[in-house]
Design an enzyme around this catalytic site. Structure first.
Site, PDB file in Angstrom:
ATOM      1  N   CYS A 340      72.573  -3.667 115.086  1.00  0.00           N
ATOM      2  CA  CYS A 340      72.241  -2.579 114.168  1.00  0.00           C
ATOM      3  C   CYS A 340      72.907  -2.773 112.813  1.00  0.00           C
ATOM      4  O   CYS A 340      72.396  -2.300 111.794  1.00  0.00           O
ATOM      5  CB  CYS A 340      72.644  -1.239 114.767  1.00  0.00           C
ATOM      6  SG  CYS A 340      74.355  -1.164 115.319  1.00  0.00           S
ATOM      7  N   HIS A 827      77.742   2.145 116.376  1.00  0.00           N
ATOM      8  CA  HIS A 827      76.346   2.005 115.950  1.00  0.00           C
ATOM      9  C   HIS A 827      76.241   2.262 114.447  1.00  0.00           C
ATOM     10  O   HIS A 827      77.006   3.044 113.878  1.00  0.00           O
ATOM     11  CB  HIS A 827      75.479   3.010 116.719  1.00  0.00           C
ATOM     12  CG  HIS A 827      74.012   2.914 116.437  1.00  0.00           C
ATOM     13  ND1 HIS A 827      73.292   1.748 116.629  1.00  0.00           N
ATOM     14  CD2 HIS A 827      73.121   3.830 115.970  1.00  0.00           C
ATOM     15  CE1 HIS A 827      72.029   1.962 116.296  1.00  0.00           C
ATOM     16  NE2 HIS A 827      71.911   3.205 115.893  1.00  0.00           N
TER      17      HIS A 827
END
EC number: 3.4.19.12
Length: 867
Positions: A340, A827
């Site tokens: 990510c 994330h």
């Protein structure tokens, strides 16, 4: 172009004898894939077309590269290759059963491609069939496969080997990034003891020793035990392994890695990291609510307690119905497993017009002039990614329900929303010890890595990375003599410190901390989170304030003194990238993240931070280098020994503060120690340049091996002798400066002018933009292959670094946010302002943002406001 579909049905028998003759002229161009050959049968080298696409994929029978329908003619014209294997996957709705529902799911017999089932289709309602043909160019003759009896044996073997080849991104070597974890065989039927164990949200400690880090929760009995140096490289006493040997309980999860997206799970029985598809259920057994990152006493949420507004929920805008966005510029990117950080950075990069023009605008030229293997060309892969994100071909809205019913009567053509940047990641991370792994990485570090690659692979007369480059003026002042020194350096990011002392809600923070500790001690649910609210103006003020210079040597006093340094902008970039320095180290040296809210402005004016240079009344520090002293007495005073060590790069006392500054950026600890050592304790900035120049070396993260003092002293004396004999600086000093991106003649000239003092030589280079040319032409050579930091000055020669100076007024257009406790976990999500509204890019999911969390970002992107 007219297609000729030959050798089918009844004609196949008549043409059987002609097949071999037809292929004979092309047999030398048909190869059988060998061990180590990469077969790109899942993705086009120039686009994100695949066998799932409408035109299928053409695989060259010689190079094993794949090409979509739009690009196959280019490869044929460029190489003259005539024989390709055409692959196509068809998806059809299953025939309804007697009860009206779909027939029971069955295994598709005609699936031989190493592909994932399209995520847009429910595999319970659809069946898939793969089709393969040999295609001869330029006439597009098609030969359906299998045709074992008619085809020559070599062709049959080559086709079978190509069809059975694994994905080129599967694990090939120990450090390959694509090491996909497998589900543990114990996960489905894991037995969990009903022993009443509940795991508190913090304060963990090994039940057999005093260790409070690298702790693992056994998923059978809830024991918390320390690990060993397996899996993540952390230290421990191995009590988790001992517990497994005593009990046979196979699975454990590492505490501190649990997020709504998963956790690090290790199988002692299988001796490797594994996936646990039922991890949420297994954690809930011990009171851990994985989705909310909240631990309760009985594993259930107390309705009387207000839910915590977690960082994960706010940044991802959870709980709000977001409208999906489709079309050019609204294409998502698949998460390849902790990728990510790459997705977020590339979405921001390709929202910038200069990068769009450089790569997508020049796409035809880049593709036409790409090497025979475009998978190994940086500009080709950048152009491919940019086109994939901006073209809209891979971001299409779903069809209306009535149209779906109509289409389902015929062959279903699945939507292809989002792209999978496997080829791009494989290339851009090749040889990098961190990015080539499947571990989470720091988005800021990846941004700098990308900029270096852009600098080293110019796409035209102007690099798009020029828009980020700016000059920093550093003013160093001797506190005793009051004299000053001005130097310039190149940078790409404004690193903004978090002024915690300026929090406007200190009373709330103190009250929250007391409640949190009480809740942890009583093992009750934690109170609602209270974040420190930091004014942006305080962070900006902290950035502009003077900082102390450790081990400052005053050339005015010819001795160590107190020194202070201030930084100002010698130029303002076209695009200002601001990093909030949220990541730091606690007193126990464990990395931690500051969970703060900063009121980042939509409009930013930093004109007052413009550098002014030497001011009237200021007196410059003399251009005198520190003395080089060779100690013949082991009890020589500490200061003289320090200069000796610096001069010959013998940093026996490594500056740990510089090491920690670099480690905060996400670099491996051992690499940081080596960087500080090999740059002679000259500070984190000089060591950072060394890291950028050496980060692709195989031993980059290997432990530092420091030679014995006697060995270095003798080598240092020898180096001094060499200087006296031929008047040439020590070669190791020359090599250090070259590795930072400067030409050899400039390095030698700077060292000669500063009596071979490395620190002063670097300052000399920046203060002499027009150095005298050396007469020896051999000195003009420079090894660009090993120069990962050529972006600073090397390619600009005597003209100095390229800058795009202008007004210091900016507007916010994007930001990257991080969720989690460390850059090595968690994330990343990207928010961008497009067409007058904010859009959230959360891997494959692209939606209109309703509540952009601008106060929780990690990296902010501003563009200059035209004057």
């Amino acid at each position: 172009m007219q297609r000729a579909a030959l050798f089918r049905g009844g004609d196949a028998q008549m043409a059987a004898g002609d097949l071999g003759e037809l292929l004979v002229p092309y047999m030398p161009t048909i190869r059988v894939p060998k061990s180590g050959d990469r077969v790109y049968k899942t993705e086009c080298a120039f686009s994100y077309d695949s066998p799932d696409s409408e035109g299928g994929l053409y695989v060259c029978m010689n190079t094993f590269l794949g090409f979509g329908r739009e690009h196959i003619e280019r490869h044929y014209r460029k190489t003259g290759q005539r024989v390709y294997l055409h692959l196509k996957r068809h998806a059809r709705e299953k025939v309804p059963g007697a009860s009206g529902g779909a027939l029971p799911k069955r295994r598709n017999a005609k699936l031989f491609l190493d592909l994932e089932i399209s995520s847009d289709l429910n595999s319970d309602d659809f069946e898939y069939e793969d089709e393969a043909k040999l295609v001869l160019f330029p006439d597009h003759y098609e030969i359906s496969l299998p045709n074992i009896e008619e085809l020559p044996a070599l062709v049959t073997i080559a086709c079978d080997a190509l069809l059975s080849a694994k994905s080129p991104y599967r694990k090939q070597e120990p450090d390959s990034w694509e090491e996909e974890l497998q589900a543990s065989k114990h996960a489905k039927a894991l037995v969990q003891l009903d022993n009443g164990v509940r795991i508190p949200p913090s304060g963990w400690k090994c039940s057999r020793c005093d260790l409070r880090e690298n702790l693992w929760l056994n998923l059978t009995d809830g024991s918390v035990l320390c690990g060993k140096w397996f899996f993540d490289g952390s230290g421990g006493n191995g009590h988790a392994v001992e517990h497994y040997r005593e009990t046979g309980y196979p699975l454990a999860v590492k505490l501190g890695t649990i997020t709504p997206d998963g956790a690090d799970v290790y199988s002692f029985d299988e001796e490797e990291p594994v996936l646990d598809p039922h991890i949420a259920k297994h954690l809930a057994h011990f009171g851990i609510d994985m989705l909310q990152m909240q631990v309760t006493e009985n594993g259930l949420r107390d309705n009387d307690i207000k839910p915590r507004v977690s960082e994960w929920e706010v940044i991802q805008e959870a709980g709000v119905k977001l409208k999906p966005m489709y079309g050019p510029g609204y294409t998502g990117m698949k998460n390849l497993g902790n990728s990510c950080y790459l997705n977020a950075v590339m979405q921001a990069i390709f929202s910038i017009p200069e990068f769009q023009r450089a790569y997508v605008g020049n796409l035809p030229r880049i593709f036409d002039y790409s090497p025979l293997d475009p998978t190994q060309d940086f500009n080709t892969q950048m152009a491919k990614l940019g086109h994939g994100l901006l073209s809209g071909q891979y971001s299409k809205p779903p069809m209306k329900s009535e149209l779906i019913e109509q289409v389902m009567k015929e062959e279903h053509k699945p939507q292809h929303n989002g792209i999978s940047p496997r080829m791009f990641k494989a290339f851009i991370s090749k040889g990098h010890p961190e990015f080539s792994s499947n571990r989470q990485q720091d988005a800021q570090e990846f941004f700098l890595h990308l900029i270096n690659l852009v600098e080293r692979n110019p796409v035209g007369s102007e690099n798009p990375s020029d828009v980020f480059r700016f000059l920093v003026e550093e003013r160093t002042q001797c506190c005793q003599s009051r004299k000053v020194r001005y130097t310039d350096r190149v940078d790409y990011i404004m690193q903004l410190p978090v002024a915690m002392e300026a929090a406007t809600n200190k009373d709330e923070l103190i009250a929250y901390e007391l409640k949190r500790r009480e809740a942890e001690a009583a093992r009750r649910p934690l109170p609602e989170l209270v974040r420190a609210k930091i004014p942006f103006s305080a962070c900006l003020q902290a950035f502009s304030e003077p900082s102390n210079v450790e081990d400052f040597w005053s050339s005015a006093l010819q001795a160590k003194s107190a020194g202070v340094k201030t930084s100002r902008f010698a130029s303002f970039p076209e695009y200002l990238v601001v990093q909030i320095k949220k990541f730091t180290f606690g007193l126990d040296w464990i990395p931690k993240k500051l969970d703060v809210s900063i009121d980042m402005p939509d409009f930013l004016d930093i004109t007052h931070l413009r550098a002014r240079g030497l001011q009237p009344g200021e007196e410059e520090l003399p251009d005198i280098a520190p003395p080089i002293v060779i100690p013949d007495d082991p009890k020589v005073d500490e200061m003289r020994l320090l200069y000796f060590r610096r001069s010959f790069l013998v940093a026996l006392d490594i500056d740990e503060s510089s090491v920690m500054q670099l480690a905060e950026m996400g670099f491996p600890l051992e690499a940081c120690r080596k960087a500080v050592y090999y740059t002679g304790n000259l500070g984190a900035e000089v060591a950072f340049n060394w890291i950028i120049a050496h980060m692709e070396e195989p031993d980059f993260a290997e432990p530092l091996v420091i030679p014995a003092f006697g060995e270095v002293a003798s080598s240092g004396a020898a180096a001094l002798g060499a200087v006296g004999l031929d008047n040439q600086p020590p070669e190791e000093m020359v090599a250090i400066i070259i590795s930072m991106g400067f030409q050899r003649n400039l390095a030698i000239q700077a060292l000669k002018a500063t009596n071979n003092n490395l620190e002063r030589a670097l300052e000399w280079i920046f203060s002499h933009p027009d150095p005298e040319e050396e007469s020896d032409p051999a000195l003009d050579t420079m090894d660009m292959e090993n120069n990962a930091n050529a972006n600073i000055l090397a390619e600009t020669g005597s003209e100095g670094p390229r800058i795009k100076d202008g007004p210091g007024r900016y507007e916010l257009f994007g930001f990257i946010s991080h969720m989690g406790t460390s850059t090595m976990s968690g994330h990343y999500v990207c928010h961008l302002r497009k067409e007058g509204r904010w859009v959230i890019y959360n891997d494959l999911r692209v939606c209109a943002s309703e509540r952009p969390p601008k106060d929780l970002g990690y990296i902010y992107f501003y563009h200059r406001i035209p004057s």
